[in-house]
Design a protein around this motif. Structure first.
Motif, PDB file in Angstrom:
ATOM      1  N   ASP A   1       0.866  -1.079   0.074  1.00 51.64           N
ATOM      2  CA  ASP A   1      -0.145   0.085  -0.175  1.00 51.64           C
ATOM      3  C   ASP A   1       0.926   1.271  -0.159  1.00 51.64           C
ATOM      4  N   GLY A   2       1.172   1.678  -1.099  1.00 53.59           N
ATOM      5  CA  GLY A   2       2.223   2.958  -1.255  1.00 53.59           C
ATOM      6  C   GLY A   2       1.332   4.223  -1.378  1.00 53.59           C
ATOM      7  N   GLY A   3      -0.181   4.127  -0.856  1.00 57.41           N
ATOM      8  CA  GLY A   3      -0.751   5.522  -0.933  1.00 57.41           C
ATOM      9  C   GLY A   3      -0.986   5.713  -2.104  1.00 57.41           C
ATOM     10  N   GLY A   4      -1.067   5.036  -3.252  1.00 57.99           N
ATOM     11  CA  GLY A   4      -1.555   5.453  -4.424  1.00 57.99           C
ATOM     12  C   GLY A   4      -0.730   6.623  -5.116  1.00 57.99           C
ATOM     13  N   SER A   5       0.636   6.780  -4.412  1.00 57.99           N
ATOM     14  CA  SER A   5       1.379   7.934  -4.940  1.00 57.99           C
ATOM     15  C   SER A   5       1.768   7.651  -6.488  1.00 57.99           C
ATOM     16  N   LEU A   6       1.851   8.588  -7.059  1.00 60.09           N
ATOM     17  CA  LEU A   6       2.102   8.472  -8.511  1.00 60.09           C
ATOM     18  C   LEU A   6       3.585   9.735  -8.777  1.00 60.09           C
ATOM     19  N   ARG A   7       4.159   9.866  -7.482  1.00 62.57           N
ATOM     20  CA  ARG A   7       5.489  10.761  -7.662  1.00 62.57           C
ATOM     21  C   ARG A   7       6.718   9.825  -7.744  1.00 62.57           C
ATOM     22  N   CYS A   8       6.874   8.574  -7.345  1.00 65.64           N
ATOM     23  CA  CYS A   8       7.870   7.898  -7.424  1.00 65.64           C
ATOM     24  C   CYS A   8       7.872   6.454  -7.418  1.00 65.64           C
ATOM     25  N   ALA A   9       8.529   5.513  -7.664  1.00 64.38           N
ATOM     26  CA  ALA A   9       8.750   4.076  -7.734  1.00 64.38           C
ATOM     27  C   ALA A   9       8.846   3.612  -6.380  1.00 64.38           C
ATOM     28  N   LEU A  10       8.287   2.387  -6.311  1.00 62.38           N
ATOM     29  CA  LEU A  10       8.434   1.562  -5.064  1.00 62.38           C
ATOM     30  C   LEU A  10       8.907   0.281  -5.240  1.00 62.38           C
ATOM     31  N   LEU A  11       9.217   0.051  -6.590  1.00 63.49           N
ATOM     32  CA  LEU A  11       9.843  -1.149  -7.136  1.00 63.49           C
ATOM     33  C   LEU A  11      10.631  -0.832  -8.287  1.00 63.49           C
ATOM     34  N   GLY A  12      11.879  -1.414  -8.383  1.00 61.06           N
ATOM     35  CA  GLY A  12      12.621  -1.304  -9.386  1.00 61.06           C
ATOM     36  C   GLY A  12      13.244  -2.623  -9.889  1.00 61.06           C
ATOM     37  N   ASP A  13      14.309  -2.847 -11.041  1.00 62.62           N
ATOM     38  CA  ASP A  13      14.763  -3.795 -11.434  1.00 62.62           C
ATOM     39  C   ASP A  13      15.420  -4.863 -10.244  1.00 62.62           C
ATOM     40  N   MET A  14      16.209  -4.067  -9.361  1.00 61.29           N
ATOM     41  CA  MET A  14      17.188  -4.755  -8.318  1.00 61.29           C
ATOM     42  C   MET A  14      16.327  -5.374  -7.249  1.00 61.29           C
ATOM     43  N   ILE A  15      15.532  -4.830  -6.773  1.00 62.91           N
ATOM     44  CA  ILE A  15      14.658  -5.235  -5.703  1.00 62.91           C
ATOM     45  C   ILE A  15      13.865  -6.214  -6.344  1.00 62.91           C
ATOM     46  N   ALA A  16      13.215  -6.351  -7.633  1.00 61.85           N
ATOM     47  CA  ALA A  16      12.311  -7.205  -8.182  1.00 61.85           C
ATOM     48  C   ALA A  16      13.210  -8.622  -8.459  1.00 61.85           C
ATOM     49  N   ASP A  17      14.743  -8.416  -8.919  1.00 60.23           N
ATOM     50  CA  ASP A  17      15.221  -9.470  -9.104  1.00 60.23           C
ATOM     51  C   ASP A  17      15.466 -10.239  -7.739  1.00 60.23           C
TER      52      ASP A  17
END
Length: 163
Positions: free
Chosen positions: A65-81
């Motif tokens: 639950d990122g609060g629906g924020s559209l101002r930054c990413a909560l997941l990128g390639d390194m964490i997903a990997d």
């Protein structure tokens, strides 16, 4: 890896499932995913997402639950990997992701609101393990979430695809 079809699950279990409002898009390398819910509540800080991705996630889905924020990413390639290597089935993120071309090649389900190139500001803020409410549904740790290109659903107990 199990394959789920949410319309079939909705038809087979009409009294069990709740459907999240249609706002999510598929960004991951898996077209469908499902598993037991682990929750994170955070706002523009993915510290807890990163911590959970480092843990064994076999059979589990991280619901953020990122609060629906559209101002930054909560997941990128390194964490997903890391999440993929640690057995997570996928993530449902009420917020944004980035590195979408790499996410699409990662063996992980990822449903999120949108993509955003900016990373989050890590300050160690966020909560793990509580109920979260977004998209018209409350999701609780220990319940089950299933997602595909049709949508995202939640059930209090595990579901099996109908034969």
């Amino acid at each position: 890896m199990n394959h789920y079809v949410t319309p079939d699950l909705c038809d087979a279990y009409p009294d069990l499932v709740q459907v999240l409002e249609p706002m999510f898009a598929n960004f991951g390398g898996r077209d469908s995913f499902g598993g037991q819910i682990v929750t994170v509540k955070c706002f523009e800080d993915n510290s807890r997402v990163k911590e959970q991705a480092e843990l064994d996630g076999t059979g589990k889905v991280l619901v953020v639950d990122g609060g629906g924020s559209l101002r930054c990413a909560l997941l990128g390639d390194m964490i997903a990997d890391r999440a993929a290597k640690n057995g997570w089935e996928g993530l449902v993120i009420y917020g944004c992701v980035r590195d979408v071309d790499v996410l699409a090649q990662t063996d992980l389900g990822v449903q999120a609101l949108a993509s955003h190139p900016k990373k989050s500001n890590r300050q160690g803020v966020g909560d793990v393990g509580g109920a979260v409410t977004f998209a018209g549904v409350t999701l609780r740790p220990g319940e089950y979430v299933y997602a595909d290109n049709n949508g995202v659903i939640v059930s209090p107990s595990p579901l099996k695809m109908p034969e």
